[in-house]
Design a protein around this motif. Sequence first.
Motif, PDB file in Angstrom:
ATOM      1  N   GLY A   1       0.786  -1.220   0.000  1.00  0.00           N
ATOM      2  CA  GLY A   1       0.000   0.000   0.000  1.00  0.00           C
ATOM      3  C   GLY A   1       0.822   1.276   0.000  1.00  0.00           C
ATOM      4  N   PRO A   2       0.132   2.412  -0.111  1.00  0.00           N
ATOM      5  CA  PRO A   2       0.819   3.705  -0.174  1.00  0.00           C
ATOM      6  C   PRO A   2       1.525   4.089   1.112  1.00  0.00           C
ATOM      7  N   ARG A   3       1.171   3.456   2.218  1.00  0.00           N
ATOM      8  CA  ARG A   3       1.843   3.740   3.483  1.00  0.00           C
ATOM      9  C   ARG A   3       2.605   2.512   4.005  1.00  0.00           C
ATOM     10  N   GLY A   4       2.995   1.654   3.062  1.00  0.00           N
ATOM     11  CA  GLY A   4       3.774   0.490   3.448  1.00  0.00           C
ATOM     12  C   GLY A   4       5.170   0.883   3.907  1.00  0.00           C
ATOM     13  N   MET A   5       5.768   0.032   4.711  1.00  0.00           N
ATOM     14  CA  MET A   5       7.096   0.289   5.257  1.00  0.00           C
ATOM     15  C   MET A   5       8.180  -0.278   4.328  1.00  0.00           C
ATOM     16  N   ASP A   6       9.414   0.158   4.547  1.00  0.00           N
ATOM     17  CA  ASP A   6      10.560  -0.313   3.775  1.00  0.00           C
ATOM     18  C   ASP A   6      11.333  -1.363   4.562  1.00  0.00           C
ATOM     19  N   LYS A   7      12.160  -2.111   3.846  1.00  0.00           N
ATOM     20  CA  LYS A   7      13.060  -3.090   4.477  1.00  0.00           C
ATOM     21  C   LYS A   7      14.496  -2.702   4.135  1.00  0.00           C
ATOM     22  N   LEU A   8      15.395  -2.920   5.074  1.00  0.00           N
ATOM     23  CA  LEU A   8      16.810  -2.662   4.845  1.00  0.00           C
ATOM     24  C   LEU A   8      17.529  -3.991   4.694  1.00  0.00           C
ATOM     25  N   LEU A   9      18.151  -4.193   3.543  1.00  0.00           N
ATOM     26  CA  LEU A   9      18.906  -5.410   3.271  1.00  0.00           C
ATOM     27  C   LEU A   9      20.389  -5.108   3.387  1.00  0.00           C
ATOM     28  N   TYR A  10      21.143  -5.984   4.024  1.00  0.00           N
ATOM     29  CA  TYR A  10      22.588  -5.775   4.114  1.00  0.00           C
ATOM     30  C   TYR A  10      23.320  -7.080   3.840  1.00  0.00           C
ATOM     31  N   ASP A  11      24.596  -6.950   3.519  1.00  0.00           N
ATOM     32  CA  ASP A  11      25.431  -8.088   3.166  1.00  0.00           C
ATOM     33  C   ASP A  11      25.871  -8.807   4.433  1.00  0.00           C
ATOM     34  N   THR A  12      25.402 -10.023   4.622  1.00  0.00           N
ATOM     35  CA  THR A  12      25.743 -10.779   5.839  1.00  0.00           C
ATOM     36  C   THR A  12      27.187 -11.252   5.850  1.00  0.00           C
ATOM     37  N   ASP A  13      27.854 -11.236   4.702  1.00  0.00           N
ATOM     38  CA  ASP A  13      29.261 -11.668   4.652  1.00  0.00           C
ATOM     39  C   ASP A  13      30.216 -10.575   5.072  1.00  0.00           C
ATOM     40  N   ASP A  14      29.693  -9.352   5.244  1.00  0.00           N
ATOM     41  CA  ASP A  14      30.559  -8.225   5.594  1.00  0.00           C
ATOM     42  C   ASP A  14      29.799  -7.303   6.530  1.00  0.00           C
ATOM     43  N   ALA A  15      29.488  -7.832   7.703  1.00  0.00           N
ATOM     44  CA  ALA A  15      28.600  -7.096   8.609  1.00  0.00           C
ATOM     45  C   ALA A  15      29.210  -6.894   9.990  1.00  0.00           C
ATOM     46  N   ASP A  16      30.532  -6.676  10.053  1.00  0.00           N
ATOM     47  CA  ASP A  16      31.177  -6.495  11.347  1.00  0.00           C
ATOM     48  C   ASP A  16      30.685  -5.248  12.067  1.00  0.00           C
ATOM     49  N   ASP A  17      30.341  -4.206  11.289  1.00  0.00           N
ATOM     50  CA  ASP A  17      29.891  -2.965  11.902  1.00  0.00           C
ATOM     51  C   ASP A  17      28.371  -2.878  12.003  1.00  0.00           C
ATOM     52  N   GLY A  18      27.706  -4.005  11.755  1.00  0.00           N
ATOM     53  CA  GLY A  18      26.258  -4.039  11.868  1.00  0.00           C
ATOM     54  C   GLY A  18      25.547  -4.080  10.528  1.00  0.00           C
ATOM     55  N   LEU A  19      26.044  -3.294   9.561  1.00  0.00           N
ATOM     56  CA  LEU A  19      25.397  -3.261   8.251  1.00  0.00           C
ATOM     57  C   LEU A  19      26.307  -3.762   7.139  1.00  0.00           C
ATOM     58  N   GLY A  20      27.609  -3.684   7.341  1.00  0.00           N
ATOM     59  CA  GLY A  20      28.504  -4.073   6.266  1.00  0.00           C
ATOM     60  C   GLY A  20      28.647  -2.947   5.256  1.00  0.00           C
ATOM     61  N   ASN A  21      29.443  -3.176   4.238  1.00  0.00           N
ATOM     62  CA  ASN A  21      29.694  -2.156   3.226  1.00  0.00           C
ATOM     63  C   ASN A  21      28.548  -2.050   2.229  1.00  0.00           C
ATOM     64  N   TYR A  22      27.753  -3.104   2.105  1.00  0.00           N
ATOM     65  CA  TYR A  22      26.658  -3.087   1.146  1.00  0.00           C
ATOM     66  C   TYR A  22      25.331  -3.162   1.874  1.00  0.00           C
ATOM     67  N   PHE A  23      24.458  -2.231   1.584  1.00  0.00           N
ATOM     68  CA  PHE A  23      23.090  -2.316   2.084  1.00  0.00           C
ATOM     69  C   PHE A  23      22.198  -1.490   1.174  1.00  0.00           C
ATOM     70  N   GLU A  24      20.929  -1.795   1.163  1.00  0.00           N
ATOM     71  CA  GLU A  24      19.974  -1.018   0.387  1.00  0.00           C
ATOM     72  C   GLU A  24      18.604  -1.085   1.047  1.00  0.00           C
TER      73      GLU A  24
END
Length: 524
Positions: free
Chosen positions: A21-44
């Motif tokens: 819907g028009p008020r739906g929420m977003d999801k944050l995807l991150y690279d689990t192979d490079d996530a030492d700082d919590g999110l890693g270098n890749y996320f979207e």
Amino acid sequence: MLSQNITGAKIVGDFIATTLGPRGMDKLLYDTDDADDGLGNYFEVTNNGAYLLKRLPFQSPGGRVIARVAAAQEERCGDGTTTTAIYASEILRAVEPLIEQGLHPTTIASGIKEAVTIATETIHAESRPVTLSDDELLTAVAQTTLQGKTAEPILDTLSQWSVEAVRTLAQEHESEVRVNTDLVQIESLRSGTITDTELVDGMVLKKSFAGNYEPTNLDNPNIAVVTQGFARAEAIRHRLSSDSHSSTQTVTYDLSDPDSVDAFADFEVEHVTELLEPLIAADVDVVLVGDRVEDELLPYFDAAEIAVVRNARTDRMQKVARATGATINTHLRDFDSTDTGKTARLERRRYPGIEQNALLFWGGAGEQVVSVLAHGSTWMSGWELERNIMNAIRSVSAAVESGHVVPGGGAIEITVARQLREDAPAVGGRESLVIEAVADALEGIPKTLARNAGMDLVNTLTTLRAAHWNSRKETGVLGQERVVGNVVEQGILEPATSKRYALEAAASVATTILRIDDVLPASS
């Protein structure tokens, strides 16, 4: 095992439902192979249902089945992936109490089949016709798809472009319309803002010219497309084998002798130049190469004023060939002047801030190709914008091809649910209980829209049922306004095929899960 699979399916549905819907929420995807700082270098960040279901590694077999089937909905209709996942999970949720009461899974499967038959007939009966000339209805379909997405700031513009693109690509055969969305090309640039996005009547390549010959504009250029790359050694080897009529030949030069070195250089120039003769004779202005072209060879192309695009992706080359009417050759020696393509104008744009170039092939002598050059402040926003635009174009094409649209905002689900409850007693037997359960499941869509908009679920559902009972079948959830109202007047419409295919796919996957009584490992 059945209980575990149903639980896994419900998890997938609950996870993806918050994006609807028009008020739906977003999801944050991150690279689990490079996530030492919590999110890693890749996320979207995304709320694209198909993309989420393709990327996430669901562990439950039931969850995986739903994710795969729902993701396939995007390819079929462009939209409705999230709806498919919610339908499937809600159907399984609704029939779970019947299983606990002792109803056999095959009986439930039979009831689901009866429900789908009634539902699809109702969807068809409640749909309204749409044609290629219906600007208002088709624009509404595109806007419904884009609401709540990254593209929403330029929703009106992109909606119009989506309709224009479909009209450009539509092919009418007797009473049928077919739209080849494979002829849509979308490229994103990390430059400017989303408002800089533009529609191109032709093909866009996110590439630059190799070498020093880099024209900014070419009018009516001739285009050649070749898959194999160019190397000096290959060119000379081909000439030697041609001269000797043999696959091998040895030529020896004494590189300590200046005259011998000059002779070798002349030999190389002669045979590389000969390799370019077919292009020169055909007055080719630009050559697209699917592999590398050695830097040492580029001066020869520069001297002939032939711009080179190297390492072009196969799918991009194919679209350029289709747009310009060029014939793709494996090697340059196979090239003939009749293989040349043509475009009305070729424009090269440079974006110094990101060290990126774009080549715009305006018009063409071949098939109609439509491109969108999407802009965004980050790669992430550009990629999401690509997905949004493609979904809108596919939704409009689905509406045109089927020739029918239905009210969105959960209105059609309430209509179908009411019809299922009315027809259930006539079916009789235990299947009637399943049909009523499916009716409850379909109401999961308006409930999800209301929940995501922060509306009261009980009041919303009660109001919707009362309105439809009084024949106000266009009443649905207006998520932006957080009220119940006439969705058609607000331009909330969806392709009828999207709803029908989503329901059929959801029923199929739910039936599949119900019939699984064990999960066994198998060797590959």
